[in-house]
Design a protein around this motif. Structure first.
Motif, short mmCIF file in Angstrom:
data_model
loop_
_atom_site.label_atom_id
_atom_site.label_comp_id
_atom_site.label_asym_id
_atom_site.label_seq_id
_atom_site.Cartn_x
_atom_site.Cartn_y
_atom_site.Cartn_z
N ILE A 1 33.99 37.93 -0.41
CA ILE A 1 33.10 38.78 0.39
C ILE A 1 33.80 40.11 0.58
CG2 ILE A 1 31.96 39.12 2.62
CD1 ILE A 1 31.82 36.11 2.93
N LEU A 2 33.14 41.20 0.14
CA LEU A 2 33.69 42.54 0.29
C LEU A 2 33.05 43.21 1.50
CD1 LEU A 2 33.67 43.73 -3.42
CD2 LEU A 2 35.68 43.24 -2.05
N ALA A 3 33.84 43.59 2.50
CA ALA A 3 33.34 44.29 3.68
C ALA A 3 33.43 45.78 3.43
CB ALA A 3 34.15 43.91 4.92
N SER A 4 32.27 46.47 3.49
CA SER A 4 32.23 47.88 3.12
C SER A 4 31.73 48.72 4.27
CB SER A 4 31.31 48.07 1.90
OG SER A 4 31.09 49.44 1.66
N GLY A 5 32.49 49.77 4.60
CA GLY A 5 32.03 50.72 5.62
C GLY A 5 30.93 51.62 5.12
N ASP A 6 30.66 51.62 3.79
CA ASP A 6 29.57 52.41 3.22
C ASP A 6 28.26 51.67 3.26
OD1 ASP A 6 31.37 54.38 2.63
OD2 ASP A 6 31.85 53.56 0.68
N GLY A 7 28.24 50.47 3.84
CA GLY A 7 27.00 49.70 3.94
C GLY A 7 26.50 49.31 2.57
N HIS A 8 25.19 49.23 2.44
CA HIS A 8 24.58 48.81 1.17
C HIS A 8 24.57 49.93 0.15
CE1 HIS A 8 23.20 44.83 2.32
NE2 HIS A 8 22.84 45.32 3.49
N SER A 9 25.10 51.12 0.52
CA SER A 9 25.13 52.21 -0.46
C SER A 9 26.22 52.00 -1.50
CB SER A 9 25.35 53.54 0.27
OG SER A 9 26.61 53.55 0.92
N SER A 10 27.14 51.04 -1.30
CA SER A 10 28.19 50.77 -2.27
C SER A 10 27.57 50.23 -3.55
CB SER A 10 29.18 49.75 -1.70
OG SER A 10 29.76 50.23 -0.52
N ARG A 11 27.96 50.80 -4.67
CA ARG A 11 27.47 50.36 -5.97
C ARG A 11 28.62 49.65 -6.68
NH1 ARG A 11 23.56 50.97 -3.70
NH2 ARG A 11 21.79 52.34 -4.11
N ILE A 12 28.68 48.32 -6.57
CA ILE A 12 29.80 47.54 -7.10
C ILE A 12 29.23 46.55 -8.10
CG2 ILE A 12 31.70 46.00 -6.52
CD1 ILE A 12 31.59 47.14 -3.70
N PRO A 13 29.66 46.63 -9.38
CA PRO A 13 29.18 45.63 -10.36
C PRO A 13 29.87 44.29 -10.10
CG PRO A 13 30.77 47.10 -11.38
CD PRO A 13 30.57 47.61 -9.98
N LEU A 14 29.17 43.37 -9.49
CA LEU A 14 29.77 42.12 -9.07
C LEU A 14 29.33 40.96 -9.95
CD1 LEU A 14 29.41 42.47 -5.23
CD2 LEU A 14 31.41 42.93 -6.63
N ALA A 15 30.26 40.03 -10.16
CA ALA A 15 29.91 38.80 -10.83
C ALA A 15 29.43 37.79 -9.81
CB ALA A 15 31.15 38.25 -11.56
N SER A 16 29.01 36.61 -10.26
CA SER A 16 28.63 35.55 -9.32
C SER A 16 29.85 35.16 -8.52
CB SER A 16 28.07 34.36 -10.10
OG SER A 16 29.05 33.87 -10.99
N GLY A 17 29.61 34.69 -7.31
CA GLY A 17 30.70 34.33 -6.43
C GLY A 17 31.15 35.45 -5.53
N MET A 18 30.46 36.62 -5.56
CA MET A 18 30.85 37.74 -4.73
C MET A 18 29.65 38.29 -3.99
SD MET A 18 33.56 39.75 -7.16
CE MET A 18 34.28 40.55 -5.75
N ALA A 19 29.88 38.89 -2.80
CA ALA A 19 28.81 39.49 -1.99
C ALA A 19 29.39 40.65 -1.23
CB ALA A 19 28.21 38.47 -1.02
N VAL A 20 28.51 41.60 -0.84
CA VAL A 20 28.90 42.77 -0.05
C VAL A 20 28.34 42.61 1.35
CG1 VAL A 20 28.71 45.27 0.21
CG2 VAL A 20 28.98 44.27 -2.06
N LEU A 21 29.19 42.82 2.37
CA LEU A 21 28.78 42.76 3.78
C LEU A 21 29.00 44.14 4.39
CD1 LEU A 21 27.84 41.16 6.25
CD2 LEU A 21 30.24 40.57 6.69
N PRO A 22 27.91 44.86 4.74
CA PRO A 22 28.08 46.22 5.29
C PRO A 22 28.68 46.18 6.70
CG PRO A 22 25.84 45.84 4.50
CD PRO A 22 26.51 44.51 4.56
N LYS A 23 29.52 47.17 6.99
CA LYS A 23 30.04 47.36 8.34
C LYS A 23 29.17 48.36 9.07
CE LYS A 23 35.02 46.63 7.44
NZ LYS A 23 36.35 47.28 7.50
#
Length: 975
Positions: free
Chosen positions: A930-952
């Motif tokens: 789980i990647l915690a990002s202060g940029d919220g959902h605006s982060s553009r990260i090419p992720l494989a399965s097993g990963m997720a973005v959680l906005p701060k």
């Protein structure tokens, strides 16, 4: 096969086996190799696919020709050496795999990513890897057999395909946007054309377009068609369409304008036109213009006709002229500066002057009776704004010397010369009237009486005016106090919302019996505060109403038992209803509250004993009210009120009751409710004789609507995404927690600018839930308007303690504050349309983990406070959480401990969060991230399965949902 020629297969790597001196290697001389090693080596060398055999504790490397091409620059040095020496950069990965295989396990990796040297340069490569244990003659694992398939070309092809698909999707999106803009432009163009056509068709002046040298009718508006008696003229030359114009010069005028290209302006042109039946002709007098229409080269191609039918005006002037001449009304024009006078022939005849004689002001004054000369214009110039105002005086006729009475009336008009004074007036002989006045002297007494009557009427009118002014001042005062009450109620409702939401969340969390009683008492206090706020909003005419078509007789009938209980046995209640009672459109609950409020006031005024009469009757339009109304009257036999109290009955917080017995908002609420419903309220009261209150509600068309069915006891939830916008952080926090508890994904914005940024980021937002009172450059109305443009599919719901103003769309639903969890849940589901998951009232929010245990989670965050808080939140959710301050420390911990989920901040000192995730998942493919990002959902990260973005910033429900999300993902690595 003889060992001297083994291996017997062809190929470079087979030759290396035969020719290499193995005596110094961990495998020993070639002749001493065990049969199991020789068999596996022979199988690897003969395999068409890329294969590797790793043998012994030193992990000696033997591979075939296909693998040699993959090894590239490392071949042939890697052949016969250890894996660690051959591939030092992948040793962490290889060690874990080989340790597992030597332990009897198998390993399979799909599209494993490596950076390998090709032609002296590092290159990204991808492989499918298959590892299996290799045993000796005794069944002991002595090595690892691996098949390596280079998938680099396929990966690049898939990426190129994805890139092309994204490009195609973007192109399609651009085309859709262009199509929408074109459609919008076409709609605007069509609207403009419709407007111009409507303007042309409905213009009061007559208009037409005649094309070509034959003057063919191309266009004609309604006024033109009415002028020609609605004959079919379109498509016809004017000579064929209106043949009666021959000989009247119209055809010739049109030919000249078309030929010369010069416009023609006509004034008071007489035209003879055929009647509709063609039997007779009619005279029309027209003002018109023939305007040539030209191409860019100056060549005339059509004539635009525009004009006005002045027949009635011209005939009126003609009749006026005839009337003046027939009635001997003379006209004059006077220029005081020069003494010049221009008079009509009728004026000369009144004074007895010969035609053509020069007339001057001095000449006229000399013929005025000496006692009346103070009434003439020259004598009044110095002291009168209008020296030729109405006056009657005697003159001596110039021709006969006869004394006559004349009346003169005139006024100042603008002159064609700047600063010059000019007067126009009329004069007429009133000698006969003066003689008649002598006969009317006997009517002076009657006239005097009439004057006295008029004076009394003036006094009455003055009294009425003073009363109206008092009413206007009262209305202004009520409006000002209402605005103050509206603002207070709005802020009060926000406070109540925070208290109410937290109390509900406390109930959901579970409290003890003693605390539950206190919570219930606090909830009741919130309800009382909400009622008080509702009364303030009712007085301010800002309460949200739900008017429906209602029959007042049925409503009063349904309240009868309630009224009897409220009034007691000693008050006789009588309900009088006229036949054929009309319907009204009103909020039934608010009207019932108002009726009950007035009834209780009447009970108190009667000291619990007396009679109360409720009357219902139609009130047709009579000039005092705008349109038809239905009158609801409540009359009591109580003590009544003196004027000083009656004048304050609707003032907020004014009450005649003892302290603690009333808020003084009851009648204020009734007043505001009636006004907001479009009605009027009148009160009549006399001390000792009781009070009568009459409420007039506008008549409504349509059928009476049935009462809504009682809602069930379930609270609807859902999984959609909701954007909550509120500048009050406490309201935001409690609302967000309730929505998350209902299962929704919740985004938050503290003002309109933040909300627009989220809507414009491309995130899917199913519902915009915003407070009406929004500070900053983007107010609520602008936010709603721009939301519809940015995200047309997003539903919109408003929340406020008061009604929106007229700038808001009436179709938008409003959730009044304060609201409870059930009201919020039902309002949201109504906006989102189709029902979602339903769970019983007071059921807890769904948990993300099973009851039998949590996950092992490593939190990587360089900020100690944030790291400690994250660990506490995870522990509260039932997980085992530990912290790390850097990516480097986290990699070391991952080697020493079994971790299920890596929870890391995206921006770390040293290695970034994405680099940490890359390495961690390469070494532990089953690891979730789980990647915690202060940029919220605006982060553009090419992720494989097993990963997720959680906005701060994230809250507990959002953290819980993210863990549940990655826990159900398949394993994988970062692309």
């Amino acid at each position: 096969m003889s060992k001297s020629v083994w291996p017997g297969c062809a190929g470079e790597t087979a030759a290396l086996v035969r020719t290499r001196d193995w005596s110094r290697s961990p495998l020993g001389p070639l002749d001493s190799w065990p049969d199991s090693l020789r068999i596996l080596t022979d199988a690897v060398l003969r395999a068409p696919a890329s294969m590797v055999l790793v043998w012994g504790d030193d992990r000696t490397l033997i591979y075939n020709d296909a693998y040699a091409r993959i090894a590239a620059d490392r071949h042939p040095q890697a052949f016969g050496g250890s894996v660690r020496d051959a591939w030092p950069e992948a040793w962490d990965f290889n060690r874990e795999v080989f340790d597992a295989c030597f332990a009897g396990e198998e390993r399979v990796f799909r599209d494993a990513h490596f950076v390998l040297a090709r032609n002296g340069l590092p290159c990204d490569t991808w492989f499918d890897l298959y590892y299996s244990p290799a045993v000796d003659e005794n069944g002991q694992v002595r090595g690892v057999l691996s098949t390596v398939i280079d998938t680099t070309a396929r990966v690049f092809a898939e990426r190129e395909r994805d890139r092309k698909e994204q490009h195609l999707q973007q192109a399609n999106a651009d085309l859709d946007a262009l199509r929408i803009r074109l459609e919008d432009a076409n709609r605007r163009l069509s609207a403009d054309m419709d407007f111009l056509n409507t303007l042309f068709g409905q213009a009061p002046s007559f208009m037409a377009v005649l094309a070509g040298p034959d003057h063919v009718y191309e266009l004609a508006n309604e006024s033109y068609l009415r002028l020609v008696q609605h004959r079919q003229v379109l498509g016809k030359p004017i000579r064929a369409a209106l043949p009666e114009l021959a000989g009247q010069g119209i055809y010739e005028l049109l030919d000249r304008v078309y030929r010369d290209g010069e416009p023609f302006h006509g004034r008071n042109i007489d035209v003879q036109l055929d009647s509709a039946d063609g039997v007779a002709t009619e005279r029309r007098i027209l003002d018109f213009v023939y305007q040539p229409l030209k191409h860019g080269d100056g060549q005339t191609y059509a004539i635009f006709v525009e004009g006005v039918d002045v027949t009635d005006h011209a005939l009126t002037e003609e009749r006026l002229r005839v009337a003046q001449e027939a009635g001997e009304i003379g006209t004059f024009e006077w220029f005081p500066a020069t003494g010049k006078l221009t008079v009509s022939d009728a004026y000369r005849r009144i004074w007895g002057f010969a035609p053509g004689a020069e007339i001057t002001a001095d000449l006229l004054v000399s013929h005025v009776h000496a006692g009346d000369r103070h009434l003439t214009g020259p004598d009044r110039m110095a002291n009168d704004d209008n020296p030729i105002g109405y006056a009657e005086y005697r003159i001596t006729r110039a021709d006969s010397g006869e004394t006559r009475w004349i009346a003169r009336r005139g006024q100042s008009v603008r002159s064609t010369v700047a600063g010059e004074r000019r007067y126009l007036g009329v004069a007429f002989d009133i000698t006969e009237r003066k003689r008649i006045e002598e006969d009317l002297l006997q009517a002076q007494a009657a006239l005097h009486a009439l004057n006295q009557s008029l004076e009394r009427k003036v006094v009455q009118e003055e009294a009425g005016r003073f009363k109206a002014e008092d009413a206007l001042r009262q209305a202004h005062k009520m409006e000002a106090v209402g605005q103050l009450a509206s603002g207070v109620a709005h802020d009060f409702n926000n406070v109540l919302q925070i208290i109410s939401s937290n109390l509900q969340l406390m109930e959901l969390d579970g409290v003890g019996p003693q605390a539950a009683g206190r919570v219930a008492s606090a909830v009741a206090a919130v309800e009382r505060g909400s009622k008080l706020s509702s009364q303030l909003l009712a007085f301010a005419r800002r309460q949200p109403l739900q008017p429906v078509v209602t029959h007042l007789g049925e409503l009063i009938g349904g309240m009868e038992s309630l009224l009897l209980r409220a009034l007691g046995d000693r008050i006789a209640v009588e309900i009088r209803q006229s036949a054929g009672l009309w319907n009204v459109q009103v909020d039934r609950n608010q009207l019932e509250n108002a009726i009950l409020n007035m009834a209780i006031n009447a009970r108190d005024a009667m000291d619990g004993s007396g009679s109360l009469t409720i009357g219902l009757s139609n009130a047709p339009h009579d000039g005092t009210l705008d349109g038809d109304h239905v009158c609801l009257s409540i009359t009591d036999s109580g003590c009544g009120m003196p004027p000083e109290i009656l004048n304050k009955i609707f003032d907020p917080f004014y009450t005649t009751k003892a302290p603690g017995k009333g808020t003084g908002l009851g009648m204020s609420m009734v007043y505001g409710f009636v006004k907001q419903s479009g009605g009027e309220i009148k009160v009549r009261s006399t001390p000792g004789e009781g009070t009568a209150i009459a409420i007039f509600l506008p008549r409504a068309a349509g059928q009476v609507q049935a009462e809504d069915a009682v809602a069930d006891s379930t609270i609807p939830g859902g999984v959609e995404t909701i954007l909550v916008v509120d500048d009050d952080h406490a309201v935001m926090a409690t609302t967000t927690e309730m929505l998350a508890g209902l299962g929704y994904q919740v985004l938050r914005a503290g003002n309109g600018q933040e909300a627009l940024a989220i809507l414009g980021s491309g995130l899917n937002v199913d519902l915009l839930f915003t407070d009406i009172s929004m500070p900053g450059a983007v107010d609520c109305a602008s936010l709603v308007r721009q939301c519809r443009a940015l995200s047309p599919r997003t539903a919109i719901m408003l929340a406020s303690g008061q009604l929106p103003d007229a700038s808001f769309d009436e179709e938008l639903d409003l959730l009044p504050k304060p609201y409870n969890r059930e009201q919020l849940a039902r309002a949201v589901r109504t906006q989102l349309g189709a029902p979602a998951a339903i769970r019983p009232a007071h059921a807890p929010a769904p948990m993300a983990i099973e009851a039998n245990g949590g996950h092992r989670i490593l939190v990587v965050e360089d900020d100690p406070d944030t790291r400690e808080l994250a660990c506490e939140l995870l522990a509260a959710l039932g997980h085992a959480a530990s912290g790390s301050a850097s990516a480097e420390q986290a990699l070391a911990l991952l080697k020493e401990h079994e971790i299920d989920i890596l929870f890391t901040d995206l921006n770390l000192p040293g290695l970034s969060g994405i680099e940490l995730a890359n390495r961690a998942m390469a070494s532990q493919p089953a690891l979730k991230v789980i990647l915690a990002s202060g940029d919220g959902h605006s982060s553009r990260i090419p992720l494989a399965s097993g990963m997720a973005v959680l906005p701060k910033p994230y809250d507990l429900p959002q953290l819980e949902l993210s863990i549940a999300h990655v826990a159900t993902m398949p394993g994988g690595t970062l692309h």
